[in-house]
Design a protein around this motif. Structure first.
Motif, PDB file in Angstrom:
ATOM      1  N   ARG A 100       0.833  -1.203   0.000  1.00  0.00           N
ATOM      2  CA  ARG A 100       0.000   0.000   0.000  1.00  0.00           C
ATOM      3  C   ARG A 100       0.877   1.267   0.000  1.00  0.00           C
ATOM      4  NH1 ARG A 100      -3.126  -1.431   3.743  1.00  0.00           N
ATOM      5  NH2 ARG A 100      -4.836  -2.125   2.405  1.00  0.00           N
ATOM      6  N   SER A 101       1.929   1.255   0.780  1.00  0.00           N
ATOM      7  CA  SER A 101       2.834   2.405   0.827  1.00  0.00           C
ATOM      8  C   SER A 101       3.507   2.635  -0.512  1.00  0.00           C
ATOM      9  CB  SER A 101       3.905   2.199   1.917  1.00  0.00           C
ATOM     10  OG  SER A 101       3.325   2.145   3.193  1.00  0.00           O
ATOM     11  N   GLU A 102       3.914   1.553  -1.162  1.00  0.00           N
ATOM     12  CA  GLU A 102       4.548   1.665  -2.477  1.00  0.00           C
ATOM     13  C   GLU A 102       3.546   2.190  -3.508  1.00  0.00           C
ATOM     14  OE1 GLU A 102       7.659   1.726  -5.019  1.00  0.00           O
ATOM     15  OE2 GLU A 102       7.738   1.186  -2.876  1.00  0.00           O
ATOM     16  N   ALA A 103       2.305   1.708  -3.425  1.00  0.00           N
ATOM     17  CA  ALA A 103       1.281   2.167  -4.357  1.00  0.00           C
ATOM     18  C   ALA A 103       0.973   3.641  -4.164  1.00  0.00           C
ATOM     19  CB  ALA A 103       0.009   1.331  -4.175  1.00  0.00           C
ATOM     20  N   ARG A 104       1.015   4.100  -2.923  1.00  0.00           N
ATOM     21  CA  ARG A 104       0.761   5.517  -2.659  1.00  0.00           C
ATOM     22  C   ARG A 104       1.840   6.409  -3.271  1.00  0.00           C
ATOM     23  NH1 ARG A 104      -2.273   8.208   0.143  1.00  0.00           N
ATOM     24  NH2 ARG A 104      -0.683   9.584   1.024  1.00  0.00           N
ATOM     25  N   LYS A 105       3.070   5.978  -3.212  1.00  0.00           N
ATOM     26  CA  LYS A 105       4.151   6.752  -3.816  1.00  0.00           C
ATOM     27  C   LYS A 105       3.944   6.851  -5.329  1.00  0.00           C
ATOM     28  CE  LYS A 105       7.587   5.344  -0.345  1.00  0.00           C
ATOM     29  NZ  LYS A 105       8.844   4.569  -0.119  1.00  0.00           N
ATOM     30  N   GLU A 106       3.581   5.741  -5.925  1.00  0.00           N
ATOM     31  CA  GLU A 106       3.339   5.735  -7.369  1.00  0.00           C
ATOM     32  C   GLU A 106       2.118   6.575  -7.711  1.00  0.00           C
ATOM     33  OE1 GLU A 106       2.827   2.529 -11.054  1.00  0.00           O
ATOM     34  OE2 GLU A 106       3.046   1.817  -8.985  1.00  0.00           O
ATOM     35  N   LEU A 107       1.116   6.550  -6.827  1.00  0.00           N
ATOM     36  CA  LEU A 107      -0.125   7.294  -7.074  1.00  0.00           C
ATOM     37  C   LEU A 107       0.137   8.794  -7.148  1.00  0.00           C
ATOM     38  CD1 LEU A 107      -3.225   7.318  -7.313  1.00  0.00           C
ATOM     39  CD2 LEU A 107      -3.318   7.442  -4.811  1.00  0.00           C
ATOM     40  N   ASP A 108       1.022   9.303  -6.321  1.00  0.00           N
ATOM     41  CA  ASP A 108       1.309  10.742  -6.329  1.00  0.00           C
ATOM     42  C   ASP A 108       1.789  11.193  -7.713  1.00  0.00           C
ATOM     43  OD1 ASP A 108       0.608  10.991  -3.677  1.00  0.00           O
ATOM     44  OD2 ASP A 108       2.662  10.822  -2.925  1.00  0.00           O
ATOM     45  N   ASP A 109       2.684  10.422  -8.292  1.00  0.00           N
ATOM     46  CA  ASP A 109       3.221  10.772  -9.612  1.00  0.00           C
ATOM     47  C   ASP A 109       2.163  10.610 -10.702  1.00  0.00           C
ATOM     48  OD1 ASP A 109       5.433  11.202 -11.638  1.00  0.00           O
ATOM     49  OD2 ASP A 109       4.829   9.148 -12.158  1.00  0.00           O
ATOM     50  N   LYS A 110       1.433   9.497 -10.680  1.00  0.00           N
ATOM     51  CA  LYS A 110       0.422   9.246 -11.704  1.00  0.00           C
ATOM     52  C   LYS A 110      -0.710  10.274 -11.627  1.00  0.00           C
ATOM     53  CE  LYS A 110       2.271   5.305 -13.158  1.00  0.00           C
ATOM     54  NZ  LYS A 110       2.911   5.176 -14.486  1.00  0.00           N
ATOM     55  N   SER A 111      -1.099  10.660 -10.410  1.00  0.00           N
ATOM     56  CA  SER A 111      -2.185  11.634 -10.254  1.00  0.00           C
ATOM     57  C   SER A 111      -1.789  12.993 -10.815  1.00  0.00           C
ATOM     58  CB  SER A 111      -2.574  11.776  -8.778  1.00  0.00           C
ATOM     59  OG  SER A 111      -3.178  10.593  -8.299  1.00  0.00           O
ATOM     60  N   ALA A 112      -0.534  13.379 -10.596  1.00  0.00           N
ATOM     61  CA  ALA A 112      -0.064  14.655 -11.131  1.00  0.00           C
ATOM     62  C   ALA A 112      -0.111  14.638 -12.654  1.00  0.00           C
ATOM     63  CB  ALA A 112       1.353  14.942 -10.639  1.00  0.00           C
ATOM     64  N   ARG A 113       0.305  13.532 -13.254  1.00  0.00           N
ATOM     65  CA  ARG A 113       0.258  13.406 -14.708  1.00  0.00           C
ATOM     66  C   ARG A 113      -1.186  13.380 -15.213  1.00  0.00           C
ATOM     67  NH1 ARG A 113       3.627   8.204 -15.900  1.00  0.00           N
ATOM     68  NH2 ARG A 113       2.748   8.576 -17.975  1.00  0.00           N
ATOM     69  N   MET A 114      -2.063  12.746 -14.464  1.00  0.00           N
ATOM     70  CA  MET A 114      -3.474  12.694 -14.851  1.00  0.00           C
ATOM     71  C   MET A 114      -4.083  14.094 -14.859  1.00  0.00           C
ATOM     72  SD  MET A 114      -6.640  10.783 -12.886  1.00  0.00           S
ATOM     73  CE  MET A 114      -6.518  11.946 -11.495  1.00  0.00           C
TER      74      MET A 114
END
Length: 347
Positions: free
Chosen positions: A195-209
């Protein structure tokens, strides 16, 4: 269908806010579109199975988020998420929709509604509590506000026929990645490390989205509206996507005296009166429907402080364009700055 009718019936209570009622009704209409396609002989069997899953999941999610145990403001945000997410079902059911875009839309609907429903769950088999279903440092309300609301803007933009095909495809691609991460974070079977790893990835993907959301809306061909119409569209979108307590605090100095006496329960929508004034509709705490005039300049400058430019498209979807248009009018005609709405990346 009976479950949908029951859900719609529950929001007929006069105590229900107009926005929640409208959101539930529009969601039910979208799910009904899928039901019609399921019943149509021409619908491919594979698509029929996908739509059946979506209708079941969408109905279940709507029941969960509309339950009495869900806090009022969180319920409103979740209803908005489900309404926006299921808005793509008409395009999903349209045989003219490219298969790759349809697949993206289906996955986004399934993942996002799953995350929305899980955000309301308590313990699962006595082993996973509610605080672990949401990210470690976020309450369910914060998780919805920070992640689900922005993700739900993408389906709303994708289903807009004005969005160019290339932009729709690119937005679907990045949003599909975001929705998959939201599902993973919300899944009680996901380990804390995962979950922690997914959250880190989510921050970057959300910014791009969010960047792609702005690019996709900006690529649409939209008419040049008057200041009044643009301001009304922008204001209504902010009313829909902003917590009510935040609106009440920010707009307290602007409301008519009788609204102050009774108190505002729900800022609902705005209508164009002129290039100087908007007619604002609200539900008061006694559940009475009321409306009153608001000066556009004062109202917009207050609202602009609540939604900075970096959240504009994620919060407001296509209505963000109207907010930018309104900000240009205020700058050019009145020399007034509307928060950071005219700020561009790299400025």
């Amino acid at each position: 269908m009976e479950e949908l009718i029951t859900i719609v019936g529950t929001v007929e209570d006069p105590r229900t806010s107009p926005q929640d009622r409208q959101g539930v009704v529009e969601t039910a209409e979208s799910l009904s579109t899928a039901l019609a396609a399921i019943s149509a002989p021409a619908t491919p069997s594979g698509l029929r199975k996908e739509l059946t899953t979506i209708v079941r999941q969408g109905t279940s999610t709507l029941e969960a988020v509309n339950g009495p145990e869900t806090p009022t403001e969180e319920r409103s945000m979740l209803i908005l998420v489900v309404k926006r997410t299921t808005s793509t079902l008409e395009m999903v059911c349209d045989p003219r929709t490219p298969q790759d875009v349809r697949a993206q839309m289906i996955a986004i609907v399934q993942d996002t509604t799953y995350a929305a429903e899980r955000s309301q769950d308590g313990a699962e088999d006595g082993s996973v509590d509610a605080s672990r279903n949401a990210p470690e440092s976020e309450s369910p309300k914060q998780f919805t506000r920070n992640n689900l609301v922005p993700a739900s803007s993408s389906p709303d933009i994708m289903q807009d026929r004005r969005t160019p095909p290339k932009e729709r495809e690119q937005l679907g691609h990045i949003t599909r990645q975001v929705s998959a991460l939201l599902k993973k974070i919300s899944d009680p079977r996901t380990s804390q490390d995962e979950r922690s790893e997914a959250r880190k990835e989510l921050d970057d993907k959300s910014a791009r989205m969010k960047d792609q959301q702005q690019q996709s809306v900006s690529a649409q061909e939209r008419p040049q509206e008057s200041l009044g119409k643009a301001a009304a569209f922008c204001t209504s979108a902010i009313f829909e996507s902003t917590p009510e307590s935040t609106l009440v605090r920010r707009l307290n100095s602007l409301v008519p005296p009788q609204w102050k006496d009774e108190g505002v329960k729900d800022f609902w929508k705005a209508e164009d009166m002129s290039n100087d004034m908007l007619q604002v509709h609200a539900q008061l705490r006694n559940n009475e429907q009321s409306r009153g005039p608001f000066e556009i300049v004062r109202l917009i400058t207050e609202l602009a402080e609540l939604v900075p430019h970096d959240r504009l498209f994620g919060d407001l979807s296509g209505a963000a364009f109207a907010c930018e248009q309104t900000a240009k009018y205020l700058d050019e005609e009145f020399g007034v700055t509307a928060g950071t709405w005219l700020t561009r990346a790299g400025d």
